[in-house]
Design a protein around this motif. Structure first.
Motif, PDB file in Angstrom:
ATOM      1  N   GLN A  67       2.903   0.688   3.982  1.00  0.00           N
ATOM      2  CA  GLN A  67       3.496   1.193   2.712  1.00  0.00           C
ATOM      3  C   GLN A  67       2.898   0.528   1.325  1.00  0.00           C
ATOM      4  O   GLN A  67       2.825  -0.904   1.393  1.00  0.00           O
ATOM      5  N   PRO A  68       2.700   1.058   0.490  1.00  0.00           N
ATOM      6  CA  PRO A  68       2.095   0.579  -0.889  1.00  0.00           C
ATOM      7  C   PRO A  68       2.813  -0.104  -1.627  1.00  0.00           C
ATOM      8  O   PRO A  68       2.109  -0.940  -2.502  1.00  0.00           O
ATOM      9  N   ASP A  69       4.102  -0.188  -1.487  1.00  0.00           N
ATOM     10  CA  ASP A  69       4.809  -1.198  -2.036  1.00  0.00           C
ATOM     11  C   ASP A  69       5.702  -2.366  -1.361  1.00  0.00           C
ATOM     12  O   ASP A  69       6.608  -2.789  -1.785  1.00  0.00           O
ATOM     13  N   VAL A  70       4.910  -2.654  -0.075  1.00  0.00           N
ATOM     14  CA  VAL A  70       5.600  -3.602   0.859  1.00  0.00           C
ATOM     15  C   VAL A  70       4.362  -4.545   0.899  1.00  0.00           C
ATOM     16  O   VAL A  70       3.075  -4.335   1.265  1.00  0.00           O
ATOM     17  N   ILE A  71       4.679  -5.813   1.007  1.00  0.00           N
ATOM     18  CA  ILE A  71       3.930  -7.022   1.197  1.00  0.00           C
ATOM     19  C   ILE A  71       4.620  -7.691   2.420  1.00  0.00           C
ATOM     20  O   ILE A  71       5.805  -7.955   2.482  1.00  0.00           O
ATOM     21  N   VAL A  72       3.635  -8.213   3.300  1.00  0.00           N
ATOM     22  CA  VAL A  72       4.331  -8.933   4.505  1.00  0.00           C
ATOM     23  C   VAL A  72       3.533 -10.155   4.743  1.00  0.00           C
ATOM     24  O   VAL A  72       2.389 -10.332   4.435  1.00  0.00           O
ATOM     25  N   THR A  73       4.313 -11.212   5.108  1.00  0.00           N
ATOM     26  CA  THR A  73       3.878 -12.446   5.328  1.00  0.00           C
ATOM     27  C   THR A  73       4.133 -12.958   6.762  1.00  0.00           C
ATOM     28  O   THR A  73       5.351 -12.391   7.145  1.00  0.00           O
ATOM     29  N   PRO A  76      -1.561  -4.302   0.832  1.00  0.00           N
ATOM     30  CA  PRO A  76      -2.948  -3.173  -0.016  1.00  0.00           C
ATOM     31  C   PRO A  76      -3.907  -4.265  -0.432  1.00  0.00           C
ATOM     32  O   PRO A  76      -3.687  -5.390  -0.890  1.00  0.00           O
ATOM     33  N   GLU A  77      -4.913  -3.631  -0.279  1.00  0.00           N
ATOM     34  CA  GLU A  77      -6.246  -4.543  -0.656  1.00  0.00           C
ATOM     35  C   GLU A  77      -6.433  -5.317  -2.346  1.00  0.00           C
ATOM     36  O   GLU A  77      -6.703  -6.375  -2.175  1.00  0.00           O
ATOM     37  N   PRO A  78      -5.616  -4.430  -3.155  1.00  0.00           N
ATOM     38  CA  PRO A  78      -5.728  -5.094  -4.426  1.00  0.00           C
ATOM     39  C   PRO A  78      -4.863  -6.550  -4.433  1.00  0.00           C
ATOM     40  O   PRO A  78      -5.405  -7.357  -5.293  1.00  0.00           O
ATOM     41  N   PHE A  79      -3.971  -6.514  -3.800  1.00  0.00           N
ATOM     42  CA  PHE A  79      -3.127  -7.699  -3.826  1.00  0.00           C
ATOM     43  C   PHE A  79      -3.675  -8.742  -3.133  1.00  0.00           C
ATOM     44  O   PHE A  79      -3.826 -10.031  -3.570  1.00  0.00           O
ATOM     45  N   ILE A  80      -4.455  -8.607  -2.071  1.00  0.00           N
ATOM     46  CA  ILE A  80      -5.178  -9.681  -1.406  1.00  0.00           C
ATOM     47  C   ILE A  80      -6.324 -10.052  -2.245  1.00  0.00           C
ATOM     48  O   ILE A  80      -6.345 -11.166  -2.336  1.00  0.00           O
TER      49      ILE A  80
END
Length: 378
Positions: free
Chosen positions: A220-226, A243-247
Motif C-alpha cells: 500500500q502506498p501509505d504504509v511503511i514496514v520495518t 515505496p521507492e521514494p521513501f527508501i
C-alpha cells in the motif's frame, strides 16, 4: 566533574532495591538449555543451508563490510537480499540496516520529513519510542491497540500531516494489532501507517510474509514496514520496506544508515538463505501453532491464565520484579531459558516472564520446559 561515579553507584543501588538490576549471562557454544527466551522462532539460525551460505560469504568477503553502505559497505549480497526481501514483504523497495533498532529510528525520523504529528501506540518497542523522540515532532501516545482512540487523536488535529506508529505483534505480550482497521483510520484521514513487523515476519501471512501481508496491506502506498532480520530469519540486522521514494529518502538522509558500518556480508548471505527457507516453512509454522495451543493449555490448567499468542510470543504475569527474576533464574538452573521482563521494558509497570516459541526445540524438551516453568513458579 567530581563524584560522578558515586552518583552512578547511588543510582545502581536504587535500581537494586527496586529489583531492576540486569546482568549479562554469556552462553557457551555448546549451551544445551531449552531455549524459550530467544527469538529464533523457526529454528533457522543453525540450519545447515544458512550456516553454509554465511561461511561461503565469509570466505569471499572477509569478516566485516569494511565501511558504511555509502562508502564500501554495500556488496552484491546486500543488493540481492534487499531485492528479495522487498518482494517477500510485497513492496517495491527495501533497505537493510545493521540492526532492527536502527531501522526503526531511521523509519520514524524519515516519515517526519513529511509529517508533523506522530501517533504512537502505548506499548510500542523502545526503538520506536526513541525514533519518536529524536524526530523532534509532536508525539501523542495512543491507548494500546485502540484504533478508535487513534481516530479520535487524528480528528483532533485536522489537516495536520501525521504518521501512526505501531507494532503488528507486540513484543511484550504478543498480542496482534488490528492493522486492517487501523489502516482504514489512517487512510481515510490522509495519515501514514508505519508498522514494526518484527515479531510477525516468518510466522504470519502467506509464506510468512508478516502481519502487514496477513492484513492485506502489503505494498500500500501509505504504509511503511520495518522488521528485524534477527528473529524468524535467525541472523542480525534490520530492514525498511516501503515505496521507492521513501527508501531513496532514507539513503539520502537516514543518519543511522549513512553513518553506520554496514551489516557484514556473511550475515547478509545467511539471512538471505534463511529467507528462502522461510517461504517454504509451513511445517515449522504448524509446529508453532500447535505449541501455542499447548503452552496456553498447560499454563492455564496450572492456574496461570495466558492469552493465546498471535504469533510466537506470550507473557506470564509475575507478582513483582524480584519474583520474576527468581522465577527465571530457577528455570535457568533447571535447564530452561525464559525471558524476564520488568519495568521499563513493560509499559504497564508489571513484571512477567516472556516465553518465545521455537520450532527447533524437540517436542519432548518443549513439554519438559513447560513443566519446569510451572514447577518453578513463585
Amino acid at each position: 566533574m567530581t563524584g560522578w561515579l558515586e552518583a552512578l553507584e547511588r543510582l545502581s543501588g536504587s535500581r537494586a532495591k527496586a529489583g531492576l538490576t540486569r546482568q549479562l549471562r554469556p552462553r557457551p557454544a555448546d549451551d544445551f538449555v531449552v531455549d524459550l527466551a530467544g527469538n529464533d522462532y523457526l529454528g533457522l539460525s543453525a540450519h545447515p543451508s544458512v550456516v553454509a551460505a554465511a561461511a561461503s560469504a565469509l570466505a569471499a568477503y572477509g569478516l566485516g563490510a569494511t565501511g558504511s553502505r555509502l562508502v564500501r559497505g554495500s556488496t552484491d549480497a546486500h543488493s540481492l537480499l534487499e531485492a528479495d526481501v522487498a518482494a517477500f514483504l510485497g513492496f517495491s523497495s527495501a533497505l537493510v540496516f545493521s540492526s532492527g533498532y536502527l531501522a526503526n529510528l531511521a523509519a520514524v525520523r524519515g516519515a517526519t520529513a513529511v509529517c508533523d504529528l506522530i501517533v504512537s501506540d502505548a506499548y510500542n518497542h523502545a526503538s520506536l519510542i526513541d525514533g519518536c523522540k529524536i524526530s523532534g515532532r509532536r508525539t501523542v501516545v495512543a491507548p494500546h491497540n485502540d484504533p478508535t482512540a487513534v481516530a479520535t487523536i487524528l480528528d483532533a488535529h485536522p489537516g495536520q500531516p501525521a504518521v501512526v506508529v505501531t507494532e503488528s505483534v507486540f513484543s511484550v505480550d504478543g498480542d496482534l494489532a488490528d492493522l486492517a482497521t487501523l489502516h482504514e483510520v489512517t487512510s481515510s484521514r490522509g495519515a501514514l501507517l508505519l508498522v514494526d513487523d518484527a515479531h510477525a515476519v516468518g510466522i504470519l501471512g502467506p509464506g510468512g510474509a508478516g502481519g502487514v501481508a496477513a492484513a492485506g496491506l502489503a505494498g500500500q502506498p501509505d504504509v511503511i514496514v520495518t522488521a528485524t532480520l534477527s528473529k524468524s530469519l535467525g541472523g542480525a540486522g534490520g530492514v525498511v520496506a516501503a515505496p521507492e521514494p521513501f527508501i531513496r529518502h532514507l539513503i539520502d538522509t537516514g543518519r543511522t544508515f549513512i553513518y553506520d558500518t554496514a551489516l557484514p556480508p556473511a550475515v547478509v548471505a545467511g539471512v538471505h538463505a534463511a529467507l528462502q527457507l522461510t517461504r517454504d516453512a509451513d511445517d515449522r509454522r504448524t509446529v508453532l501453532t500447535t505449541r501455542a495451543d499447548q503452552v496456553v493449555t498447560r499454563l492455564t490448567e496450572a492456574g496461570f491464565p495466558v492469552a493465546r499468542p498471535a504469533a510466537a510470543v506470550l507473557s506470564v504475569l509475575a507478582p513483582g520484579p524480584e519474583a520474576a527474576v527468581a522465577w527465571a533464574a530457577d528455570c535457568r538452573d533447571r535447564g530452561v531459558a525464559v525471558g524476564c521482563f520488568r519495568p521499563p521494558s513493560t509499559p504497564d509497570g508489571s513484571s512477567r516472564l516472556r516465553l518465545t516459541l521455537n520450532a527447533g526445540v524437540p517436542d519432548e524438551a518443549f513439554a519438559h520446559a513447560l513443566d519446569v516453568i510451572v514447577e518453578c513458579a513463585p
